[in-house]
Enzyme design. Structure first.
Site, PDB file in Angstrom:
ATOM      1  N   CYS A   1       0.729  -1.460  -0.250  1.00  0.00           N
ATOM      2  CA  CYS A   1      -0.367   0.019  -0.328  1.00  0.00           C
ATOM      3  C   CYS A   1       1.089   1.235  -0.403  1.00  0.00           C
ATOM      4  O   CYS A   1       1.112   1.490   0.722  1.00  0.00           O
ATOM      5  CB  CYS A   1      -0.834  -0.002   1.011  1.00  0.00           C
ATOM      6  SG  CYS A   1      -2.349   1.608   1.432  1.00  0.00           S
TER       7      CYS A   1
ATOM      8  N   CYS B   1      -0.466   4.082   2.118  1.00  0.00           N
ATOM      9  CA  CYS B   1      -0.528   3.762   3.446  1.00  0.00           C
ATOM     10  C   CYS B   1       1.265   4.675   4.024  1.00  0.00           C
ATOM     11  O   CYS B   1       1.555   4.402   5.112  1.00  0.00           O
ATOM     12  CB  CYS B   1      -0.535   2.630   4.534  1.00  0.00           C
ATOM     13  SG  CYS B   1      -2.232   1.979   3.435  1.00  0.00           S
ATOM     14  N   ASP B   2       2.345   3.729   3.181  1.00  0.00           N
ATOM     15  CA  ASP B   2       3.407   3.487   4.303  1.00  0.00           C
ATOM     16  C   ASP B   2       4.401   4.385   2.902  1.00  0.00           C
ATOM     17  O   ASP B   2       5.218   4.258   3.251  1.00  0.00           O
ATOM     18  CB  ASP B   2       4.251   2.468   3.859  1.00  0.00           C
ATOM     19  CG  ASP B   2       2.879   1.439   4.365  1.00  0.00           C
ATOM     20  OD1 ASP B   2       2.942   1.783   5.463  1.00  0.00           O
ATOM     21  OD2 ASP B   2       2.812   0.142   3.958  1.00  0.00           O
TER      22      ASP B   2
END
Ligand code: NAP
Length: 303
Positions: free
Chosen positions: A133, A136-137
């Protein structure tokens, strides 16, 4: 209590089905394992959904879908489905928390999840440099070097997104031609921060307390090399979330559910919509259309 319809999964297909089922005054609700949204939630920018020419984040789009479904009276409840059992004309849904729900129809809209590479180091370094992701990261890799594995729309779109943070993004693809659509491929090729590593596969993810490098095999030359990276994002396709209907409804060899054009599966009363369904185009717009079709079919078949 017997419901008219239970929609399993709160992604675009499930929420669109909920809008149509709610407006048709069917009794039921959406069952969602975590929070509504599905894969769209981890998409940074959606720019091909009609009505939003400026684009919007996956999160914003999901918020609109959820609010829209709830406006027509469809609740979203938490629960994970373990199995479905037809009992006469009805269907029993068993949840992992031992609850049972009885309904006349079910729309399976559980979508798909990321496919894993299956190489040494992948599981070991999840959350320590291995990610599925970028939204997200990605921000954790500011001014660092990352690799993206894959050559489809997801890999290319997320590689472009990661250039906002990383100082360099290697895009490792097993062939010398991208699968992604031309507009994305061209954008990636014009981006100075992206370097393509063609005809190559990752054989191992190496590190200590976090990812430090990748062992790469060039499939054309047979040479192996080490690529120093701080993180690796894996986007090599998807697998449908359909284990709980295995052996019940007909699927293809990959597990995608087969339906007719009304989204009816091989089991009476069970419908499928979205990325968990066998189909040629996996997009938000097609998932939404299938959710609407499934809910319409439920209304028609119940009547
Ligand atoms: P995909 O289109 O199936 O592409 C998977 C990529 O990973 C392919 O390039 C494939 O290589 C490669 N691959 C597969 N297995 C591999 C392995 N074991 N090792 C190395 N590489 C491997 O998957 P996706 O990109 O996740 O997209 C899924 C669906 O969502 C598609 O229908 C896509 O169009 C859609 N999507 C659309 C958008 C958008 O519209 N903006 C964004 C994201 C996703 P080969 O090319 O050699 O097969």
């Amino acid at each position: 209590m017997t419901h008219d319809v239970i929609i399993i999964g709160g992604g675009p297909a499930g929420l669109a089905a909920a809008i149509y089922a709610g407006r048709a005054k069917l009794d039921g609700f959406v069952l969602e394992k975590m929070s509504p949204g599905g894969q769209v939630l981890i998409t940074d920018r959606v720019e091909n959904y009609p009505g939003f020419p400026e684009g919007l984040t996956g999160f914003e789009l999901v918020e609109k879908f959820s609010a829209h479904a709830q406006k027509f009276g469809m609740k979203i409840e938490n629960g994970e489905v373990a199995s479905i059992e037809p009992v006469g004309d009805l269907l029993n849904i068993s949840l992992t928390d031992q609850r049972t729900i009885t309904t006349r129809s079910i729309i399976v809209a559980t979508g798909a999840t990321h496919r894993k590479l299956g190489v040494k180091g992948e599981d070991e370094f999840i959350g320590r440099g291995v990610s599925y992701c970028a939204t997200c990261d990605g921000p954790f890799f500011r001014d660092q070097v990352v690799a993206v594995v894959g050559g489809g729309d997801s890999a290319v779109q997320e590689a472009i997104f990661l250039t906002r943070f990383a100082k360099k993004v290697y895009l490792i693809h097993r062939r010398d031609e991208l699968r992604a659509i031309k507009v994305l491929a061209d954008r990636a090729k014009e981006n100075d921060k992206i370097e393509f590593v063609w005809d190559s596969v990752v054989e191992e993810i190496e590190g200590d307390d976090q990812v430090r490098s990748l062992k790469i095999l060039n499939r054309k030359t047979g040479e192996t090399s080490t690529l120093k990276v701080d993180g690796v994002f894996i986007f090599i396709g998807i697998v449908p979330v359909t284990d709980f209907v295995k052996g019940l409804v007909e699927t293809d060899e990959m597990g995608f559910i087969k339906t007719d054009q009304w989204m009816r599966t091989s089991v009476k009363g069970v419908y499928a919509a979205g990325d968990c369904r066998q189909k040629p185009l996996l997009q938000i717009v097609t998932a939404v259309a299938e959710g609407a079709t499934a809910a319409y079919a439920v209304e028609h078949d119940l009547a």
